[in-house]
Design a protein around this motif. Structure first.
Motif, PDB file in Angstrom:
ATOM      1  N   SER A   1       0.823  -1.214   0.000  1.00 11.63           N
ATOM      2  CA  SER A   1       0.000   0.000   0.000  1.00 11.63           C
ATOM      3  C   SER A   1       0.857   1.263   0.000  1.00 11.63           C
ATOM      4  CB  SER A   1      -0.977   0.004   1.180  1.00 11.63           C
ATOM      5  OG  SER A   1      -0.344   0.280   2.398  1.00 11.63           O
TER       6      SER A   1
ATOM      7  N   PRO B   1      -7.436   0.917  -2.972  1.00 16.29           N
ATOM      8  CA  PRO B   1      -7.548  -0.375  -3.678  1.00 16.29           C
ATOM      9  C   PRO B   1      -7.327  -1.572  -2.758  1.00 16.29           C
ATOM     10  CG  PRO B   1      -6.166   1.142  -4.922  1.00 16.29           C
ATOM     11  CD  PRO B   1      -6.439   1.784  -3.594  1.00 16.29           C
ATOM     12  N   TRP B   2      -6.410  -1.444  -1.809  1.00 12.98           N
ATOM     13  CA  TRP B   2      -6.119  -2.548  -0.892  1.00 12.98           C
ATOM     14  C   TRP B   2      -7.242  -2.734   0.112  1.00 12.98           C
ATOM     15  CZ3 TRP B   2      -2.893  -5.718  -2.735  1.00 12.98           C
ATOM     16  CH2 TRP B   2      -1.879  -5.259  -3.581  1.00 12.98           C
TER      17      TRP B   2
ATOM     18  N   PHE C   1      -5.383  11.313  -6.139  1.00 13.42           N
ATOM     19  CA  PHE C   1      -4.800  10.462  -7.175  1.00 13.42           C
ATOM     20  C   PHE C   1      -3.320  10.313  -6.873  1.00 13.42           C
ATOM     21  CE2 PHE C   1      -2.550  10.219 -11.271  1.00 13.42           C
ATOM     22  CZ  PHE C   1      -3.064   9.040 -11.741  1.00 13.42           C
ATOM     23  N   SER C   2      -2.828   9.087  -6.963  1.00 12.69           N
ATOM     24  CA  SER C   2      -1.401   8.849  -6.725  1.00 12.69           C
ATOM     25  C   SER C   2      -0.768   8.386  -8.022  1.00 12.69           C
ATOM     26  CB  SER C   2      -1.190   7.843  -5.600  1.00 12.69           C
ATOM     27  OG  SER C   2      -1.827   6.621  -5.881  1.00 12.69           O
TER      28      SER C   2
ATOM     29  N   PRO D   1       2.138   7.362 -10.735  1.00  9.48           N
ATOM     30  CA  PRO D   1       3.401   6.622 -10.642  1.00  9.48           C
ATOM     31  C   PRO D   1       4.575   7.578 -10.526  1.00  9.48           C
ATOM     32  CG  PRO D   1       2.069   5.808 -12.452  1.00  9.48           C
ATOM     33  CD  PRO D   1       1.403   7.043 -11.952  1.00  9.48           C
TER      34      PRO D   1
ATOM     35  N   THR E   1       1.761   1.620  -3.878  1.00  6.25           N
ATOM     36  CA  THR E   1       0.709   1.564  -4.894  1.00  6.25           C
ATOM     37  C   THR E   1       0.435   2.957  -5.439  1.00  6.25           C
ATOM     38  OG1 THR E   1      -0.316  -0.379  -3.903  1.00  6.25           O
ATOM     39  CG2 THR E   1      -1.731   1.009  -5.272  1.00  6.25           C
ATOM     40  N   ARG E   2       0.246   3.038  -6.729  1.00  4.76           N
ATOM     41  CA  ARG E   2      -0.121   4.284  -7.406  1.00  4.76           C
ATOM     42  C   ARG E   2      -1.330   3.973  -8.271  1.00  4.76           C
ATOM     43  NH1 ARG E   2       2.523   5.448  -3.883  1.00  4.76           N
ATOM     44  NH2 ARG E   2       4.623   6.199  -3.832  1.00  4.76           N
ATOM     45  N   SER E   3      -2.458   4.620  -7.993  1.00  2.00           N
ATOM     46  CA  SER E   3      -3.660   4.360  -8.782  1.00  2.00           C
ATOM     47  C   SER E   3      -4.590   5.565  -8.738  1.00  2.00           C
ATOM     48  CB  SER E   3      -4.394   3.128  -8.252  1.00  2.00           C
ATOM     49  OG  SER E   3      -5.109   3.448  -7.081  1.00  2.00           O
ATOM     50  N   LYS E   4      -5.616   5.513  -9.562  1.00  2.00           N
ATOM     51  CA  LYS E   4      -6.619   6.575  -9.572  1.00  2.00           C
ATOM     52  C   LYS E   4      -7.390   6.631  -8.264  1.00  2.00           C
ATOM     53  CE  LYS E   4      -7.249   6.588 -14.530  1.00  2.00           C
ATOM     54  NZ  LYS E   4      -8.154   6.385 -15.663  1.00  2.00           N
ATOM     55  N   LEU E   5      -7.448   5.516  -7.560  1.00  3.40           N
ATOM     56  CA  LEU E   5      -8.150   5.461  -6.278  1.00  3.40           C
ATOM     57  C   LEU E   5      -7.265   5.869  -5.103  1.00  3.40           C
ATOM     58  CD1 LEU E   5     -10.097   2.095  -6.707  1.00  3.40           C
ATOM     59  CD2 LEU E   5     -10.996   4.422  -6.916  1.00  3.40           C
TER      60      LEU E   5
ATOM     61  N   ARG F   1      -3.428   5.350  -2.861  1.00  7.74           N
ATOM     62  CA  ARG F   1      -2.528   4.269  -2.457  1.00  7.74           C
ATOM     63  C   ARG F   1      -3.218   3.219  -1.612  1.00  7.74           C
ATOM     64  NH1 ARG F   1       2.644   6.584   0.337  1.00  7.74           N
ATOM     65  NH2 ARG F   1       1.072   7.491   1.679  1.00  7.74           N
TER      66      ARG F   1
END
Length: 183
Positions: free
Chosen positions: A55, A67-68, A179-180, A182, A58-62, A64
């Motif tokens: 976590s 998503p987990w 937003f995280s 990359p 993690t880099r995602s639109k949701l 860090r």
């Protein structure tokens, strides 16, 4: 924060107090109970480290953590419900270990949210509320779990439904992650 932690601890504590009597219903030896305790402790330790690291990176639109938390909520709920349906002690232990993996995928990023979203001067206060949720959730979950000993399969399913609902309710009421991208 206290309410969401309490809501997660209720279904989390229920199975932990009813899994041993559930195993006893299979006429399991003390070895099976000891195996359950030791193996799940190891799985708990390792999965906490893994999901903390994942976590953090993690880099995602949701964001860090989200998503987990979503994945952990689903995995924990499904495997908790499945634990109560297993026909042998070995399968119960295996499924309960998978439940611990899902629970840690949910809880470890949720705890990390404290440092991500709470100003440093309020961390102690918010952390106290988080701990209060644990203190309230453990005995409530244990009380509910003890009421389900005679109908453990239903208890595991009820716990899974509460787990699923509480994970998504917590995400709905917490402030959204940014937003995280990359690095």
């Amino acid at each position: 924060m206290v309410g969401s932690r309490t809501a997660v601890m209720v279904p989390g504590a229920g199975p932990s107090c009813s899994i041993v009597p559930f195993l006893a219903g299979f006429q399991c030896s003390d070895v099976a109970v000891g195996t359950l305790n030791s193996v799940t402790a190891i799985v708990d330790l390792v999965s906490s480290l893994v999901f903390g690291n994942l976590s953090d990176h993690t880099r995602s639109k949701l964001g860090r953590r989200t998503p987990w938390i979503i994945l952990g909520t689903i995995v924990a709920a499904v495997t908790l419900a499945a634990t109560g349906q297993m026909p042998t002690a070995t399968l119960i232990i295996f499924m309960y270990c998978l439940y611990m993996v899902g629970l840690n995928a949910l809880l470890v990023p949720a705890l990390a949210i404290l440092s991500d979203r709470v100003p440093p001067k309020l961390c102690g206060t918010v952390s106290s509320f988080y701990g209060g949720g644990m203190v309230a959730g453990q005995p409530i979950g244990t009380m509910i779990g003890s009421r389900m000993i005679n109908n453990a399969q239903a208890g595991f399913i009820i716990g899974a439904v509460i787990m699923l609902a509480s994970g998504f309710v917590a995400l709905a009421i917490w402030p959204r992650e940014e937003f995280s991208a990359p690095r």
